[in-house]
Design a protein around this motif. Structure first.
Motif, PDB file in Angstrom:
ATOM      1  N   ASP A 129       0.819  -1.226   0.000  1.00 33.38           N
ATOM      2  CA  ASP A 129       0.000   0.000   0.000  1.00 33.38           C
ATOM      3  C   ASP A 129       0.849   1.271   0.000  1.00 33.38           C
ATOM      4  O   ASP A 129       0.392   2.337   0.411  1.00 33.38           O
ATOM      5  CB  ASP A 129      -0.955   0.028   1.212  1.00 33.38           C
ATOM      6  CG  ASP A 129      -1.914  -1.134   1.200  1.00 33.38           C
ATOM      7  OD1 ASP A 129      -2.329  -1.542   0.098  1.00 33.38           O
ATOM      8  OD2 ASP A 129      -2.244  -1.648   2.286  1.00 33.38           O
ATOM      9  N   PHE A 130       2.077   1.159  -0.465  1.00 25.83           N
ATOM     10  CA  PHE A 130       2.956   2.328  -0.495  1.00 25.83           C
ATOM     11  C   PHE A 130       3.591   2.533  -1.862  1.00 25.83           C
ATOM     12  O   PHE A 130       3.810   3.656  -2.287  1.00 25.83           O
ATOM     13  CB  PHE A 130       4.047   2.177   0.574  1.00 25.83           C
ATOM     14  CG  PHE A 130       5.080   3.268   0.561  1.00 25.83           C
ATOM     15  CD1 PHE A 130       4.756   4.542   0.997  1.00 25.83           C
ATOM     16  CD2 PHE A 130       6.369   3.036   0.103  1.00 25.83           C
ATOM     17  CE1 PHE A 130       5.696   5.556   0.980  1.00 25.83           C
ATOM     18  CE2 PHE A 130       7.311   4.036   0.086  1.00 25.83           C
ATOM     19  CZ  PHE A 130       6.987   5.304   0.521  1.00 25.83           C
ATOM     20  N   ALA A 131       3.872   1.437  -2.563  1.00 24.11           N
ATOM     21  CA  ALA A 131       4.627   1.533  -3.814  1.00 24.11           C
ATOM     22  C   ALA A 131       3.777   1.223  -5.042  1.00 24.11           C
ATOM     23  O   ALA A 131       4.310   0.924  -6.105  1.00 24.11           O
ATOM     24  CB  ALA A 131       5.825   0.577  -3.767  1.00 24.11           C
ATOM     25  N   GLU A 132       2.451   1.315  -4.914  1.00 21.50           N
ATOM     26  CA  GLU A 132       1.588   0.909  -6.024  1.00 21.50           C
ATOM     27  C   GLU A 132       1.728   1.794  -7.249  1.00 21.50           C
ATOM     28  O   GLU A 132       1.278   1.423  -8.334  1.00 21.50           O
ATOM     29  CB  GLU A 132       0.120   0.863  -5.589  1.00 21.50           C
ATOM     30  CG  GLU A 132      -0.444   2.188  -5.119  1.00 21.50           C
ATOM     31  CD  GLU A 132      -0.273   2.402  -3.625  1.00 21.50           C
ATOM     32  OE1 GLU A 132      -0.950   3.301  -3.089  1.00 21.50           O
ATOM     33  OE2 GLU A 132       0.531   1.678  -3.005  1.00 21.50           O
ATOM     34  N   ASN A 133       2.357   2.959  -7.112  1.00 19.52           N
ATOM     35  CA  ASN A 133       2.588   3.833  -8.274  1.00 19.52           C
ATOM     36  C   ASN A 133       4.062   3.912  -8.658  1.00 19.52           C
ATOM     37  O   ASN A 133       4.436   4.701  -9.512  1.00 19.52           O
ATOM     38  CB  ASN A 133       2.072   5.248  -7.977  1.00 19.52           C
ATOM     39  CG  ASN A 133       0.570   5.297  -7.836  1.00 19.52           C
ATOM     40  OD1 ASN A 133      -0.153   4.680  -8.610  1.00 19.52           O
ATOM     41  ND2 ASN A 133       0.085   6.007  -6.830  1.00 19.52           N
ATOM     42  N   PHE A 134       4.884   3.092  -8.028  1.00 21.84           N
ATOM     43  CA  PHE A 134       6.329   3.192  -8.218  1.00 21.84           C
ATOM     44  C   PHE A 134       6.852   2.152  -9.202  1.00 21.84           C
ATOM     45  O   PHE A 134       6.234   1.111  -9.421  1.00 21.84           O
ATOM     46  CB  PHE A 134       7.063   3.006  -6.894  1.00 21.84           C
ATOM     47  CG  PHE A 134       6.868   4.121  -5.906  1.00 21.84           C
ATOM     48  CD1 PHE A 134       6.110   5.245  -6.214  1.00 21.84           C
ATOM     49  CD2 PHE A 134       7.453   4.052  -4.651  1.00 21.84           C
ATOM     50  CE1 PHE A 134       5.936   6.270  -5.305  1.00 21.84           C
ATOM     51  CE2 PHE A 134       7.285   5.072  -3.726  1.00 21.84           C
ATOM     52  CZ  PHE A 134       6.532   6.177  -4.050  1.00 21.84           C
ATOM     53  N   THR A 135       8.013   2.443  -9.760  1.00 17.37           N
ATOM     54  CA  THR A 135       8.747   1.504 -10.610  1.00 17.37           C
ATOM     55  C   THR A 135      10.009   1.069  -9.885  1.00 17.37           C
ATOM     56  O   THR A 135      10.743   1.900  -9.353  1.00 17.37           O
ATOM     57  CB  THR A 135       9.115   2.140 -11.963  1.00 17.37           C
ATOM     58  OG1 THR A 135       7.919   2.481 -12.671  1.00 17.37           O
ATOM     59  CG2 THR A 135       9.946   1.184 -12.808  1.00 17.37           C
ATOM     60  N   VAL A 136      10.275  -0.232  -9.876  1.00  9.12           N
ATOM     61  CA  VAL A 136      11.480  -0.759  -9.244  1.00  9.12           C
ATOM     62  C   VAL A 136      12.350  -1.416 -10.311  1.00  9.12           C
ATOM     63  O   VAL A 136      11.864  -2.103 -11.206  1.00  9.12           O
ATOM     64  CB  VAL A 136      11.137  -1.762  -8.119  1.00  9.12           C
ATOM     65  CG1 VAL A 136      10.318  -2.932  -8.647  1.00  9.12           C
ATOM     66  CG2 VAL A 136      12.411  -2.254  -7.418  1.00  9.12           C
ATOM     67  N   LEU A 137      13.640  -1.182 -10.211  1.00 12.46           N
ATOM     68  CA  LEU A 137      14.633  -1.807 -11.094  1.00 12.46           C
ATOM     69  C   LEU A 137      15.316  -2.912 -10.307  1.00 12.46           C
ATOM     70  O   LEU A 137      15.982  -2.652  -9.308  1.00 12.46           O
ATOM     71  CB  LEU A 137      15.656  -0.764 -11.555  1.00 12.46           C
ATOM     72  CG  LEU A 137      16.782  -1.253 -12.475  1.00 12.46           C
ATOM     73  CD1 LEU A 137      16.223  -1.642 -13.845  1.00 12.46           C
ATOM     74  CD2 LEU A 137      17.859  -0.177 -12.634  1.00 12.46           C
ATOM     75  N   GLU A 138      15.124  -4.147 -10.749  1.00 15.53           N
ATOM     76  CA  GLU A 138      15.751  -5.290 -10.080  1.00 15.53           C
ATOM     77  C   GLU A 138      17.003  -5.681 -10.860  1.00 15.53           C
ATOM     78  O   GLU A 138      16.923  -6.204 -11.969  1.00 15.53           O
ATOM     79  CB  GLU A 138      14.779  -6.474 -10.003  1.00 15.53           C
ATOM     80  CG  GLU A 138      15.343  -7.653  -9.236  1.00 15.53           C
ATOM     81  CD  GLU A 138      14.455  -8.885  -9.289  1.00 15.53           C
ATOM     82  OE1 GLU A 138      14.706  -9.827  -8.516  1.00 15.53           O
ATOM     83  OE2 GLU A 138      13.524  -8.911 -10.119  1.00 15.53           O
ATOM     84  N   VAL A 139      18.154  -5.432 -10.279  1.00 19.35           N
ATOM     85  CA  VAL A 139      19.430  -5.696 -10.945  1.00 19.35           C
ATOM     86  C   VAL A 139      19.955  -7.050 -10.461  1.00 19.35           C
ATOM     87  O   VAL A 139      20.482  -7.180  -9.359  1.00 19.35           O
ATOM     88  CB  VAL A 139      20.452  -4.584 -10.647  1.00 19.35           C
ATOM     89  CG1 VAL A 139      21.729  -4.805 -11.469  1.00 19.35           C
ATOM     90  CG2 VAL A 139      19.856  -3.216 -10.943  1.00 19.35           C
ATOM     91  N   GLY A 140      19.780  -8.058 -11.318  1.00 18.57           N
ATOM     92  CA  GLY A 140      20.088  -9.432 -10.944  1.00 18.57           C
ATOM     93  C   GLY A 140      18.815 -10.109 -10.487  1.00 18.57           C
ATOM     94  O   GLY A 140      18.482 -10.093  -9.304  1.00 18.57           O
ATOM     95  N   SER A 141      18.067 -10.715 -11.422  1.00 15.49           N
ATOM     96  CA  SER A 141      16.721 -11.206 -11.100  1.00 15.49           C
ATOM     97  C   SER A 141      16.629 -12.719 -10.941  1.00 15.49           C
ATOM     98  O   SER A 141      15.567 -13.230 -10.565  1.00 15.49           O
ATOM     99  CB  SER A 141      15.723 -10.735 -12.162  1.00 15.49           C
ATOM    100  OG  SER A 141      16.106 -11.179 -13.452  1.00 15.49           O
ATOM    101  N   TYR A 142      17.691 -13.460 -11.281  1.00 14.33           N
ATOM    102  CA  TYR A 142      17.785 -14.890 -10.999  1.00 14.33           C
ATOM    103  C   TYR A 142      16.572 -15.625 -11.565  1.00 14.33           C
ATOM    104  O   TYR A 142      16.181 -15.383 -12.700  1.00 14.33           O
ATOM    105  CB  TYR A 142      17.963 -15.080  -9.493  1.00 14.33           C
ATOM    106  CG  TYR A 142      18.398 -16.449  -9.032  1.00 14.33           C
ATOM    107  CD1 TYR A 142      19.400 -17.155  -9.698  1.00 14.33           C
ATOM    108  CD2 TYR A 142      17.825 -17.050  -7.910  1.00 14.33           C
ATOM    109  CE1 TYR A 142      19.813 -18.394  -9.257  1.00 14.33           C
ATOM    110  CE2 TYR A 142      18.230 -18.294  -7.462  1.00 14.33           C
ATOM    111  CZ  TYR A 142      19.223 -18.959  -8.138  1.00 14.33           C
ATOM    112  OH  TYR A 142      19.622 -20.193  -7.701  1.00 14.33           O
ATOM    113  N   PHE A 143      15.972 -16.528 -10.796  1.00  8.55           N
ATOM    114  CA  PHE A 143      14.851 -17.323 -11.285  1.00  8.55           C
ATOM    115  C   PHE A 143      13.517 -16.596 -11.212  1.00  8.55           C
ATOM    116  O   PHE A 143      12.493 -17.140 -11.636  1.00  8.55           O
ATOM    117  CB  PHE A 143      14.733 -18.625 -10.493  1.00  8.55           C
ATOM    118  CG  PHE A 143      15.691 -19.702 -10.927  1.00  8.55           C
ATOM    119  CD1 PHE A 143      15.824 -20.034 -12.270  1.00  8.55           C
ATOM    120  CD2 PHE A 143      16.444 -20.394 -10.002  1.00  8.55           C
ATOM    121  CE1 PHE A 143      16.696 -21.028 -12.677  1.00  8.55           C
ATOM    122  CE2 PHE A 143      17.324 -21.395 -10.391  1.00  8.55           C
ATOM    123  CZ  PHE A 143      17.450 -21.719 -11.734  1.00  8.55           C
ATOM    124  N   GLY A 144      13.483 -15.408 -10.649  1.00 14.14           N
ATOM    125  CA  GLY A 144      12.240 -14.650 -10.618  1.00 14.14           C
ATOM    126  C   GLY A 144      11.468 -14.730  -9.322  1.00 14.14           C
ATOM    127  O   GLY A 144      10.344 -14.219  -9.232  1.00 14.14           O
TER     128      GLY A 144
END
Length: 291
Positions: A129-144
């Motif tokens: 309920d805080f990041a619902e409008n945000f974009t996150v960059l995951e650097v190194g995503s492995y198996f997901g």
């Protein structure tokens, strides 16, 4: 470079402010035709003085047939860190999801290249309920596994990995998610400039663990003007991550705001490889921008 004499602050978890402007370039990134910042030439290594030819690089969306993710996970390149046990565990989780069941993510003591159940809970607590409008960059995503958690808390996830088979496996694991963009990206060879043109609020950094590479990764993350928070996985377990974060804290570029994950009870915890870890699993740092 100077390093702080004492560990970063153990400040209690807090909410973080960030711009909520909708990323107008999301549609462009999602185009399989997108080729950004092609580079060709040579690069002289500052560490060894060697000249390394750079191949022509095209960063494109990974478009994968729906059925190849599990098979691809078995064909990882030689030298990959992924163990047969980790691949087998992924296959079981992905197969369960394909049957309509909820395939559980492994804990860190089962697969130390993912995050712990404790860190998952901490991330859920901080971003629900805080990041619902945000974009996150995951650097190194492995198996997901972590990609899936982030996609349930953030509006958009840009999942990066240098290994195409891992991106394929990630997509297979998260077929039901529509807010994830998969990009093949090597942090030392590809151009971070493409991200500076986008609105990215949070970075989850879980790529290389050697000191020099982490230094470069942090420096590149800081060049993305919209980033306000960087979360460092393996802060306690990997010396290179720990020391690189301390350098930027000492230089005033990062401000620790929360420790997360294993180690919250003050007791050492263990990795699957048997190492005992005294410090917390992860740390979240606010980006300090000069006025």
């Amino acid at each position: 470079q100077a390093r702080p004499a004492s560990p970063p602050s153990t400040a209690a978890p807090s909410r973080w402010s960030a711009s909520t402007r909708v990323d107008e370039l999301w549609a462009c990134l999602a185009s399989a035709m997108m080729c950004e910042r092609l580079r060709l030439g040579s690069h002289r290594s500052a560490a060894g003085g060697r000249t390394r030819a750079l191949r022509l690089v095209a960063v494109v969306l990974v478009a994968v047939p729906l059925s190849i993710g599990i098979a691809a996970a078995e064909e990882l390149p030689p030298g990959s860190w992924v163990s047969p046990e980790a691949v087998a565990r992924f296959r079981e989780a992905a197969a369960a999801r394909a049957r309509g069941e909820e395939g559980g993510s492994p804990d860190k003591w089962e697969d130390q290249w993912t995050i712990s159940a404790t860190l998952r809970r901490d991330l859920e607590d901080q971003f629900t309920d805080f990041a619902e409008n945000f974009t996150v960059l995951e650097v190194g995503s492995y198996f997901g596994y972590t990609t899936r958690l982030l996609s349930e808390r953030f509006a958009r996830v840009i999942a990066l990995d240098a290994v195409p088979q891992l991106l394929q496996a990630n997509r297979e694991y998260n077929l039901d998610k529509t807010n994830i963009l998969y990009l093949r990206f090597h942090t030392l060879e590809h151009d971070w400039g493409m991200f500076a043109l986008n609105t990215i609020h949070v970075v989850f950094l879980d790529a290389s663990h050697d000191f020099e590479t982490v230094l470069q990764d942090i420096d590149n993350c800081l060049k993305i003007p919209s980033v306000s928070l960087i979360i460092f996985d393996d802060y306690g377990a990997e010396k290179g991550v720990n020391e690189a974060v301390r350098v930027f804290v000492a230089n005033g570029c990062l401000k620790p705001v929360s420790f997360m994950g294993e180690g919250g009870d003050g007791k050492p915890w263990r990795l699957r490889d048997g190492r005992e870890v005294a410090e917390r699993e992860a740390i979240a740092c606010e980006v300090v921008r000069s006025q």
